[in-house]
Enzyme design. Structure first.
Site, PDB file in Angstrom:
ATOM      1  N   LYS A  78       0.617  -1.154   0.006  1.00 14.60           N
ATOM      2  CA  LYS A  78       0.028   0.174  -0.047  1.00 14.60           C
ATOM      3  C   LYS A  78       1.187   1.190  -0.206  1.00 14.60           C
ATOM      4  CE  LYS A  78      -4.016   1.884   2.524  1.00 14.60           C
ATOM      5  NZ  LYS A  78      -4.927   1.778   3.477  1.00 14.60           N
ATOM      6  N   SER A 153     -10.022   1.781   2.294  1.00 15.73           N
ATOM      7  CA  SER A 153      -8.900   2.294   1.452  1.00 15.73           C
ATOM      8  C   SER A 153      -7.941   1.541   0.703  1.00 15.73           C
ATOM      9  CB  SER A 153      -8.362   3.529   2.440  1.00 15.73           C
ATOM     10  OG  SER A 153      -7.524   2.760   3.485  1.00 15.73           O
ATOM     11  N   SER A 177     -10.166  -0.839   6.417  1.00 14.92           N
ATOM     12  CA  SER A 177      -9.524  -0.682   5.197  1.00 14.92           C
ATOM     13  C   SER A 177      -8.744  -2.067   4.626  1.00 14.92           C
ATOM     14  CB  SER A 177      -8.693   0.384   5.049  1.00 14.92           C
ATOM     15  OG  SER A 177      -9.148   1.576   4.975  1.00 14.92           O
TER      16      SER A 177
HETATM   17  N1  GLN Z   1     -13.355   3.791   5.648  1.00 10.05           N
HETATM   18  C1  GLN Z   1     -12.981   4.260   6.946  1.00 10.05           C
HETATM   19  C2  GLN Z   1     -12.525   5.745   6.948  1.00 10.05           C
HETATM   20  O1  GLN Z   1     -12.815   6.164   5.911  1.00 10.05           O
HETATM   21  C3  GLN Z   1     -11.759   3.480   7.205  1.00 10.05           C
HETATM   22  C4  GLN Z   1     -10.443   3.748   6.642  1.00 10.05           C
HETATM   23  C5  GLN Z   1      -9.401   2.999   6.976  1.00 10.05           C
HETATM   24  O2  GLN Z   1      -9.383   1.769   7.581  1.00 10.05           O
HETATM   25  N2  GLN Z   1      -8.041   3.441   6.765  1.00 10.05           N
HETATM   26  O3  GLN Z   1     -12.151   6.377   7.706  1.00 10.05           O
END
Ligand code: GLN
Length: 485
Positions: A78, A153, A177
């Site tokens: 990532k 994400s 995410s």
């Molecule tokens: N979708 C969640 C957010 O927007 C979690 C994102 C994540 O785990 N980085 O904060």
């Protein structure tokens, strides 16, 4: 890709000289060449670097040495994991041109185990989102259906594994995410206990929630990856000082005598087909010898509200460092304050700005106790709710996501609906506990469904034992989802 095998088998073949790391890499780079233009899993494919690493692995084998547990295994990272001298953008314009001066600890550990880094994967900007659509480099497409999101994400990492670009990928999970995109792309995704994998070199979003973990084609592959990247690291002050994990050795120990709780709150809001799949997974666990019962943890209903105060509060502080001086982008202006403002206005996208404003407000004088303070108290209630459930149950079971992959663009205009994608994953982050998403068949349209297993802190070995049983019972499971040719 032909002849699927496990990551462990692939590494063994490279270690004993049956296959070369270079040949394995070229097969994956060819796959990337062919399908990446339509998927956009990567912000950067590091072909040259990968070729150097693969050649180094082959040289170790040729000289009679052992390159390690992941010898010659291609891995996608990532793009919020620092890689020395290689761009690390968090899919944000504000980091344009920045080259990290050091590797994240997980990157070092992968390399020391012989893994070969094929590229940096696309993500929601600074990991804020559930679809990769907040990326400054444009969205990733779901390899199972190119008109749909891969989740987020860490959508690029999930898509990279689903598309056969790499048998392993790393992501970060702050509110879901890793697990949510794994579910939407039909791969395994695991969020370990907070503190078990070093966050050194992970660009911070919400430091009390962020945790790095693996994406893989099977529970065994994810377990092996965790065994390599986990363990104490002095460079991360929140890293737990415990012996390194060894999940792969317990994975086949079964669930006989365990109690599994089906989490009713997670089933309530899920699509009927996903609820149905979850119940099928519960039945499979019962047939394998577990006691299965329904469990209620009413506090999880408060998790989303608490998360959207705590995560933005921490983010607003963490992202204050992008000032146009120390990292990446600078937009010049007449004085320093104007330069800071111009840089941050141009460098951050709309979702990141929204989180910074929410977080700044939640922490501001006069409001901090009412918002941030209250959210912290709710976080404690959630931990207590889980503790109650874990007095009776070894592991909890529920859906990973309320829906399967949604069409690109479907939720971008409505942040609240987007935030609801993580309603089943966020409670675990607030508690700091481990959880894993395992593919379990598809919906009527053929889109992957993920079921989620949750366990108490540091119970990863119990978690993967249960996950392996669920995986083996999943419709369409053939022993592996494929490591490629
Ligand atoms: N979708 C969640 C957010 O927007 C979690 C994102 C994540 O785990 N980085 O904060």
């Amino acid at each position: 890709m032909s002849e699927a095998s496990s990551v462990a088998e692939l590494a063994t073949a490279v270690r004993n000289g049956t296959r070369s790391a270079s040949e394995v890499l070229e097969a994956h780079l060819a796959e990337i060449d062919e399908s990446e233009p339509s998927i956009h899993a990567f912000n950067l494919v590091t072909g040259d670097e990968a070729r150097r690493q693969a050649a180094a692995v082959d040289a170790v084998v040729a000289s009679g040495g052992d390159p390690g547990l992941l010898a010659g295994v291609p891995v996608a990272l990532k793009d919020n994991l620092c890689t020395r001298g290689i761009p690390t953008t968090c899919s944000s314009r504000i980091l344009e041109g920045w080259l990290p001066p050091y590797d994240a600890t997980v990157v070092t550990r992968l390399r020391e185990a012989g893994a070969v880094m094929v590229g940096k994967t696309n993500m929601d900007e600074f990991a804020m989102g559930s679809s990769t659509e907040t990326s400054a480099t444009g969205p990733t497409r779901n390899p199972c259906d190119l008109s749909r999101v891969p989740g987020g994400s860490s959508g690029g990492s999930a898509a990279a594994v689903a598309a056969g670009f790499a048998p392993l990928a790393l992501g970060s999970d702050t509110g879901g995410s890793i697990r949510q995109p794994a579910a939407l792309c039909g791969v395994v995704g695991m969020k370990p206990t907070y503190g078990t994998v070093s966050r050194y070199g992970l660009v911070a979003f919400a430091s009390s929630l962020d945790q790095i973990g693996p994406f893989a084609g099977s529970v065994a592959d994810a377990a092996l990856c965790f065994d390599v990247i986990g363990g104490h690291d002095e460079a991360d002050s929140t890293s737990l000082n415990r012996p390194s994990p060894r999940l792969l050795s317990v994975i086949d120990d079964g669930v006989e005598g365990m109690t599994i709780g089906v989490l009713t709150e997670f089933l309530d809001g899920a699509d009927p087909v996903i609820a149905e799949r979850t119940r099928m997974a519960a039945e499979a666990l019962a047939s394998a010898g577990a006691r299965v019962e329904e469990v209620s943890v009413p506090e999880v209903a408060l998790a989303l509200s608490a998360y959207y105060l705590i995560a933005p509060a921490e983010a607003s502080s963490n992202l204050a460092r992008y000032d146009g001086v120390r990292f990446g982008l600078r937009v010049d202006a007449e004085d320093t304050v104007a330069m800071n403002t111009a840089t941050r206005s141009a460098g951050f996208g709309a979702e990141v700005k929204r989180r910074i404003m929410l977080g700044t407000y939640a922490l501001s004088a006069g409001y901090m106790d009412a918002y941030y303070g209250k959210a912290l108290r709710v976080r404690t209630l959630i931990i207590e709710g889980f503790s109650r459930a874990y007095q009776r149950c070894d592991v909890l079971l529920g859906p990973t996501t309320p829906t399967t992959a949604f069409p690109l663009g479907a939720k971008v205009g409505d942040p609240m609906t987007m935030y609801l994608s993580d309603v089943c994953t966020i409670p675990t982050n607030l508690a700091g506990h481990p959880a894993i998403s395992v593919p379990f068949g598809t919906d009527d349209g053929g889109l992957p469904v993920g079921v989620q297993l949750l366990a108490p802190a540091l119970a990863e070995s119990t978690l993967v034992r249960v996950a392996a049983v669920v995986e083996a019972a999943a419709p369409g499971w053939t022993g592996t989802r494929g490591v490629g040719s």
